[in-house]
Structures are given as C-alpha cells and as structure tokens.
Design a protein around this motif. Structure first.
Motif, PDB file in Angstrom:
ATOM      1  N   THR A  26       8.305 -71.139 -35.167  1.00 11.04           N
ATOM      2  CA  THR A  26       7.867 -72.477 -34.779  1.00 11.04           C
ATOM      3  C   THR A  26       8.599 -72.910 -33.517  1.00 11.04           C
ATOM      4  OG1 THR A  26       9.587 -73.608 -36.066  1.00 11.04           O
ATOM      5  CG2 THR A  26       7.517 -73.057 -37.205  1.00 11.04           C
ATOM      6  N   LEU A  27       8.107 -73.975 -32.891  1.00  6.63           N
ATOM      7  CA  LEU A  27       8.762 -74.493 -31.685  1.00  6.63           C
ATOM      8  C   LEU A  27      10.172 -74.960 -31.993  1.00  6.63           C
ATOM      9  CD1 LEU A  27       5.815 -76.511 -30.058  1.00  6.63           C
ATOM     10  CD2 LEU A  27       6.678 -74.277 -29.385  1.00  6.63           C
ATOM     11  N   GLU A  28      10.368 -75.544 -33.178  1.00 12.52           N
ATOM     12  CA  GLU A  28      11.700 -76.001 -33.571  1.00 12.52           C
ATOM     13  C   GLU A  28      12.660 -74.824 -33.699  1.00 12.52           C
ATOM     14  OE1 GLU A  28       8.904 -76.861 -34.993  1.00 12.52           O
ATOM     15  OE2 GLU A  28       8.784 -79.065 -35.006  1.00 12.52           O
ATOM     16  N   GLU A  29      12.191 -73.737 -34.318  1.00 11.06           N
ATOM     17  CA  GLU A  29      13.039 -72.553 -34.484  1.00 11.06           C
ATOM     18  C   GLU A  29      13.364 -71.921 -33.139  1.00 11.06           C
ATOM     19  OE1 GLU A  29      11.471 -71.014 -38.873  1.00 11.06           O
ATOM     20  OE2 GLU A  29      10.444 -70.376 -37.045  1.00 11.06           O
ATOM     21  N   ILE A  30      12.380 -71.899 -32.246  1.00 10.72           N
ATOM     22  CA  ILE A  30      12.602 -71.316 -30.915  1.00 10.72           C
ATOM     23  C   ILE A  30      13.601 -72.147 -30.132  1.00 10.72           C
ATOM     24  CG2 ILE A  30      11.507 -70.741 -28.709  1.00 10.72           C
ATOM     25  CD1 ILE A  30       8.928 -70.189 -30.303  1.00 10.72           C
ATOM     26  N   ALA A  31      13.461 -73.477 -30.201  1.00 14.20           N
ATOM     27  CA  ALA A  31      14.389 -74.368 -29.485  1.00 14.20           C
ATOM     28  C   ALA A  31      15.818 -74.159 -29.970  1.00 14.20           C
ATOM     29  CB  ALA A  31      13.960 -75.820 -29.683  1.00 14.20           C
ATOM     30  N   LYS A  32      15.969 -74.025 -31.286  1.00 15.83           N
ATOM     31  CA  LYS A  32      17.310 -73.823 -31.853  1.00 15.83           C
ATOM     32  C   LYS A  32      17.886 -72.482 -31.415  1.00 15.83           C
ATOM     33  CE  LYS A  32      19.779 -73.923 -36.265  1.00 15.83           C
ATOM     34  NZ  LYS A  32      19.646 -74.094 -37.747  1.00 15.83           N
ATOM     35  N   LYS A  33      17.039 -71.438 -31.419  1.00 14.97           N
ATOM     36  CA  LYS A  33      17.496 -70.104 -31.049  1.00 14.97           C
ATOM     37  C   LYS A  33      17.894 -70.036 -29.582  1.00 14.97           C
ATOM     38  CE  LYS A  33      17.977 -65.628 -31.755  1.00 14.97           C
ATOM     39  NZ  LYS A  33      18.975 -65.071 -32.709  1.00 14.97           N
ATOM     40  N   LEU A  34      17.151 -70.731 -28.714  1.00  9.87           N
ATOM     41  CA  LEU A  34      17.418 -70.678 -27.267  1.00  9.87           C
ATOM     42  C   LEU A  34      18.341 -71.801 -26.808  1.00  9.87           C
ATOM     43  CD1 LEU A  34      13.813 -69.827 -25.955  1.00  9.87           C
ATOM     44  CD2 LEU A  34      15.716 -68.266 -26.418  1.00  9.87           C
ATOM     45  N   ASN A  35      18.807 -72.595 -27.778  1.00  8.41           N
ATOM     46  CA  ASN A  35      19.710 -73.704 -27.457  1.00  8.41           C
ATOM     47  C   ASN A  35      19.073 -74.688 -26.468  1.00  8.41           C
ATOM     48  OD1 ASN A  35      22.081 -75.174 -27.754  1.00  8.41           O
ATOM     49  ND2 ASN A  35      23.101 -74.119 -26.039  1.00  8.41           N
ATOM     50  N   LEU A  36      17.813 -75.032 -26.754  1.00  9.08           N
ATOM     51  CA  LEU A  36      17.068 -75.960 -25.916  1.00  9.08           C
ATOM     52  C   LEU A  36      16.538 -77.101 -26.768  1.00  9.08           C
ATOM     53  CD1 LEU A  36      14.916 -73.385 -23.900  1.00  9.08           C
ATOM     54  CD2 LEU A  36      16.897 -74.654 -23.019  1.00  9.08           C
ATOM     55  N   LYS A  37      16.103 -78.168 -26.111  1.00  6.86           N
ATOM     56  CA  LYS A  37      15.420 -79.243 -26.821  1.00  6.86           C
ATOM     57  C   LYS A  37      13.980 -78.806 -27.117  1.00  6.86           C
ATOM     58  CE  LYS A  37      18.038 -82.989 -24.650  1.00  6.86           C
ATOM     59  NZ  LYS A  37      17.936 -84.224 -23.815  1.00  6.86           N
ATOM     60  N   LYS A  38      13.427 -79.331 -28.183  1.00  7.28           N
ATOM     61  CA  LYS A  38      12.054 -78.985 -28.531  1.00  7.28           C
ATOM     62  C   LYS A  38      11.105 -79.371 -27.401  1.00  7.28           C
ATOM     63  CE  LYS A  38       8.289 -79.865 -31.759  1.00  7.28           C
ATOM     64  NZ  LYS A  38       7.808 -80.654 -32.924  1.00  7.28           N
ATOM     65  N   SER A  39      11.370 -80.503 -26.732  1.00  8.95           N
ATOM     66  CA  SER A  39      10.507 -80.961 -25.638  1.00  8.95           C
ATOM     67  C   SER A  39      10.522 -79.970 -24.477  1.00  8.95           C
ATOM     68  CB  SER A  39      10.947 -82.339 -25.150  1.00  8.95           C
ATOM     69  OG  SER A  39      12.303 -82.307 -24.686  1.00  8.95           O
ATOM     70  N   GLN A  40      11.678 -79.306 -24.257  1.00 15.66           N
ATOM     71  CA  GLN A  40      11.764 -78.308 -23.188  1.00 15.66           C
ATOM     72  C   GLN A  40      10.915 -77.079 -23.528  1.00 15.66           C
ATOM     73  OE1 GLN A  40      16.197 -78.279 -23.310  1.00 15.66           O
ATOM     74  NE2 GLN A  40      16.069 -78.439 -21.070  1.00 15.66           N
ATOM     75  N   VAL A  41      10.986 -76.650 -24.776  1.00 16.49           N
ATOM     76  CA  VAL A  41      10.187 -75.510 -25.211  1.00 16.49           C
ATOM     77  C   VAL A  41       8.703 -75.847 -25.127  1.00 16.49           C
ATOM     78  CG1 VAL A  41       9.640 -73.997 -27.157  1.00 16.49           C
ATOM     79  CG2 VAL A  41      12.014 -74.657 -26.715  1.00 16.49           C
ATOM     80  N   MET A  42       8.345 -77.061 -25.569  1.00 20.97           N
ATOM     81  CA  MET A  42       6.956 -77.494 -25.503  1.00 20.97           C
ATOM     82  C   MET A  42       6.461 -77.531 -24.065  1.00 20.97           C
ATOM     83  SD  MET A  42       4.085 -78.517 -26.645  1.00 20.97           S
ATOM     84  CE  MET A  42       4.305 -78.851 -28.380  1.00 20.97           C
ATOM     85  N   SER A  43       7.295 -77.978 -23.154  1.00 19.45           N
ATOM     86  CA  SER A  43       6.910 -78.059 -21.740  1.00 19.45           C
ATOM     87  C   SER A  43       6.624 -76.664 -21.183  1.00 19.45           C
ATOM     88  CB  SER A  43       8.013 -78.736 -20.939  1.00 19.45           C
ATOM     89  OG  SER A  43       7.697 -78.731 -19.556  1.00 19.45           O
ATOM     90  N   GLU A  44       7.498 -75.701 -21.477  1.00 17.13           N
ATOM     91  CA  GLU A  44       7.306 -74.340 -20.978  1.00 17.13           C
ATOM     92  C   GLU A  44       6.084 -73.690 -21.620  1.00 17.13           C
ATOM     93  OE1 GLU A  44       8.949 -73.001 -18.447  1.00 17.13           O
ATOM     94  OE2 GLU A  44       9.989 -74.926 -18.311  1.00 17.13           O
ATOM     95  N   TRP A  45       5.896 -73.920 -22.910  1.00 19.86           N
ATOM     96  CA  TRP A  45       4.720 -73.380 -23.609  1.00 19.86           C
ATOM     97  C   TRP A  45       3.445 -73.994 -23.043  1.00 19.86           C
ATOM     98  CZ3 TRP A  45       1.556 -70.362 -25.542  1.00 19.86           C
ATOM     99  CH2 TRP A  45       0.574 -70.682 -26.469  1.00 19.86           C
ATOM    100  N   SER A  46       3.478 -75.297 -22.728  1.00 23.37           N
ATOM    101  CA  SER A  46       2.314 -75.975 -22.158  1.00 23.37           C
ATOM    102  C   SER A  46       1.946 -75.385 -20.806  1.00 23.37           C
ATOM    103  CB  SER A  46       2.601 -77.471 -22.022  1.00 23.37           C
ATOM    104  OG  SER A  46       1.514 -78.144 -21.430  1.00 23.37           O
ATOM    105  N   LYS A  47       2.971 -75.114 -19.982  1.00 26.80           N
ATOM    106  CA  LYS A  47       2.720 -74.514 -18.663  1.00 26.80           C
ATOM    107  C   LYS A  47       2.076 -73.128 -18.821  1.00 26.80           C
ATOM    108  CE  LYS A  47       6.661 -76.838 -16.471  1.00 26.80           C
ATOM    109  NZ  LYS A  47       8.033 -76.642 -15.919  1.00 26.80           N
ATOM    110  N   SER A  48       2.583 -72.350 -19.760  1.00 25.79           N
ATOM    111  CA  SER A  48       2.038 -71.011 -19.992  1.00 25.79           C
ATOM    112  C   SER A  48       0.600 -71.087 -20.482  1.00 25.79           C
ATOM    113  CB  SER A  48       2.895 -70.270 -21.029  1.00 25.79           C
ATOM    114  OG  SER A  48       4.243 -70.224 -20.635  1.00 25.79           O
ATOM    115  N   TYR A  49       0.364 -72.010 -21.401  1.00 30.02           N
ATOM    116  CA  TYR A  49      -0.969 -72.184 -21.980  1.00 30.02           C
ATOM    117  C   TYR A  49      -1.984 -72.551 -20.902  1.00 30.02           C
ATOM    118  CZ  TYR A  49      -4.479 -73.870 -25.341  1.00 30.02           C
ATOM    119  OH  TYR A  49      -5.616 -74.060 -26.073  1.00 30.02           O
ATOM    120  N   GLN A  50      -1.593 -73.477 -20.017  1.00 25.65           N
ATOM    121  CA  GLN A  50      -2.509 -73.901 -18.959  1.00 25.65           C
ATOM    122  C   GLN A  50      -2.729 -72.794 -17.927  1.00 25.65           C
ATOM    123  OE1 GLN A  50      -1.502 -77.949 -17.446  1.00 25.65           O
ATOM    124  NE2 GLN A  50      -0.325 -78.133 -19.337  1.00 25.65           N
ATOM    125  N   PHE A  51      -1.715 -71.975 -17.694  1.00 29.74           N
ATOM    126  CA  PHE A  51      -1.886 -70.850 -16.784  1.00 29.74           C
ATOM    127  C   PHE A  51      -2.879 -69.850 -17.380  1.00 29.74           C
ATOM    128  CE2 PHE A  51      -0.086 -66.640 -15.262  1.00 29.74           C
ATOM    129  CZ  PHE A  51      -0.798 -66.677 -14.061  1.00 29.74           C
TER     130      PHE A  51
END
Length: 374
Positions: free
Chosen positions: A343-368
């Motif tokens: 999940t995005l929450e698990e990824i954020a915790k693993k990468l030591n990022l905020k969930k909003s940061q992970v969502m932002s990067e995933w959104s950019k990838s999705y739109q690309f």
C-alpha cells in the motif's frame, strides 16, 4: 440460481407475448441466449447489480428484435453494417485511411466488412460466442440472427469512451498498412453469414458453429461482468462529481457519454460554450488526478484494463520500456512495491517519506503512462 430462474421465466413470458408468431423452440432458444448458460454469475449479485444485469439483457434483446430476428440474412447483414457504419469516429478514421491508401475507391462498408471478418476469424470472445449460439439453437437462420446481434453488441462496447470496434480497426490498420487496401474484398458479404467457411485452398470446410472446432478457445472476459463494472464506475463517478464538483458536471458527463459534442452539450444545457469547456477541464482534472488515483482507483483501472499489477498500466511492452527508462529511480521503487501489492502507507514507511510524497510521485508516473497510452 433463483435470480437466474426468475430472469428465464420473465423472458419466456415476454417472448411469448411479443413474439407469439415465432415457434416455441425459437422463443426458448432466444431466452437461453439472453440469460446465458452461466447461471452461477448471478449468485452473488446485490440488488444494484441485478438491476444492471436486467438492463444488459434488455439492451441485447432490443438489438436482436429491432434489426435481426426474423430478418433475411442479406437484410440482417446490411442492418449490421449500417449500424456500425453510423459510428462517426470510425467512419472518419476509415475515410482518412482510404484517402491515404493506394486504392482510393473503397467504401466505408468494404473496410468495415473486412475488419469484422477479421474479428470473426481471430477474436476469442466472438469464437466463444459462436460456440454458445451453437448450443442455443440448431436453426441456421436463428443462429445467424443471434450472431449478428452479438457482434453488434460487442463492437459497440465502450472502451475509454470509444466503441471497441474503433480499437479493432486500429489493430487491423497496423497489420495491413504494408499491403494497402488490396486485401479488402469487393461485393462480398461476411463469410460468417453462412455456417461453413473454407480456411484455405485444399482444406475441407469447417463449421464455425461446431463447438468442438473451437473448444480450445476461452473467453477472456464475461460480458455481464464488464457491463456491471462499467456501470458501477459511471455511477460512482457521477456521485463523486455531484458531491465534489457540481451537479451540472453530472449532466455534462451523461451527455458526453452519449456522444454529444461540446457545442451540442452547450446547446442542450443552454450555457455558453466557454463555460462548457471550463467544466470539461474541471471534470477531466478530477477524473484523472483525484477520482482515478484516490477515490476508486481499482474500479477505474479494472474497467479500463490499465491496472498496474495485471495490465502494466495498459502499456504495450515497448511503451513499458520507454516508461521505465524515463521515470525517476524513486518512482521505479514505488512502482516495484506497488506491483508487489504494497500500500502507499507501507511504501511511505519503507522509504521514510510522507504518504503525500509517495502519492505525488505515483500520480506523476500514472499520468506519464496515460500520455504514452494516448
């Protein structure tokens, strides 16, 4: 199974009333075709899904009754070509291709006929449908009517707001560009109108309505499930627009899905065209950047067959290679973990990022990925 029996009883009674001039066996065969062989698919449906299933069967019956049932094969075939040829977007694509080809004398109907024949020859869903029809009836005329109705329904299924037939034409175009238009038959109806088809010179004719001849083909989709899923996505998005955007956005969406242009929508809603364009952009923003990504991503992804885990975001192998090379290392890490089911929450915790940061990067990838698909 109770709902399946209810449907079958309803349609047997209705067909007896509306098709009293047809033989009893014909009515029974049509009822079997409408309800389908797989009764278990109805078992876990809720009330809303049952309502959608009823609508789907009603739609299929209307196609059969209006254009094919009791009509001569020649006339029924012309009805199919006329109906599919009325698709403006497809007609324009075919005319553009014809104008650029070596043979500029072909008509839209000629090309359309060839595309449909290719579908009959190679599409797994159509082949499975033929097998089903063979089990519904032994009457060649009724089989023909059921097949043509099935082809129309299948060709008109909306995929990313365009009829499936448009994508089949695009695939056909890619394969036949080298040969120009020379393979399009003249003054020849679809071979499938007759029960037998000779594949190649020297081969014996085979019956494509013989279930044994195509037993190794399996359908890669269930028409009822697809229709239910599309309807569910539409209803969810309408609810989202009414709550988060504007009730007017729901009216725009319904008109847009009916195929109306922006100018026509402006006239129907009695609004300035500039306001309609602004509304369209707002709806597009919410659809792509919020609804599809945050609210109900699994619905939209399964509907459009663009899920990451099962469909590689809808990208071809070559597109995926381009996609992977052009996204950032961080985005690659996020994609990899999403493919693993994290999940995005698990990824954020693993990468030591905020969930909003992970969502932002995933959104950019999705739109690309979306830009590559388009």
């Amino acid at each position: 199974m109770e709902f399946a029996r209810e449907l079958e009883t309803f349609w047997q009674k209705r067909l007896q009333e509306e098709c009293a001039d047809r033989p009893s066996q014909t009515r029974q065969s049509v009822a079997l075709w409408l309800v389908g062989e797989d009764r278990e698919r109805f078992a876990n449906m809720d009330d809303r899904q049952k309502a959608i299933a009823r609508q789907a069967i009603e739609y299929r019956y209307r196609i059969l009754h209006q254009r094919y049932l009791g009509i001569s094969p020649t006339r029924a075939y012309r009805n199919l070509i006329s109906r599919l040829g009325s698709l403006v977007v497809l007609r324009n694509k075919i005319r553009t291709w014809v104008s650029l080809s070596r043979d500029r004398q072909r008509a839209v109907a000629d090309v359309l006929q060839e595309v449909i024949q290719e579908m009959i020859d190679s599409d797994r869903y159509i082949k499975t449908t033929i097998a089903r029809i063979s089990r519904c009836s032994e009457n060649p005329s009724l089989r023909n009517a059921l097949l043509l109705a099935s082809i129309e329904e299948y060709c008109l299924r909306p995929i990313r707001n365009q009829p499936l037939l448009v994508y089949r034409f695009t695939n056909y175009l890619r394969r036949s560009q080298k040969g120009g238009m020379t393979q399009v038959p003249q003054k020849e109806r679809i071979k499938m109108i007759s029960e037998e088809l000779t594949p190649d010179a020297g081969d014996s004719p085979i019956s494509l309505l013989d279930s044994e001849a195509i037993a190794h083909y399996q359908s890669d989709r269930d028409e009822e499930e697809q229709r239910i899923l599309r309807e569910e996505v539409r209803q969810e998005f309408e609810h989202y627009l009414a709550e988060k955007v504007d009730p007017l956005a729901v009216e725009w969406l319904r008109l847009y899905l009916q195929g109306h242009s922006q100018e026509a929508i402006a006239q129907i809603l009695d609004l300035p065209i500039k306001q309609i364009y602004r509304l369209r952009e707002k709806i597009n923003y919410h659809a792509v950047k919020i609804f599809a990504l945050k609210s109900r991503p699994e619905l939209v992804e399964n509907w459009l067959k663009i899920s990451l885990q099962e469909h590689s975001l809808g990208l071809t192998p070559k597109q995926w290679q381009t996609f992977w090379q052009d996204i950032t290392p961080l985005q690659q890490q996020i994609i990899t973990r999403l493919q693993e089911g994290k999940t995005l929450e698990e990824i954020a915790k693993k990468l030591n990022l905020k969930k909003s940061q992970v969502m932002s990067e995933w959104s950019k990838s999705y739109q690309f990925a979306q830009s590559l698909r388009n």
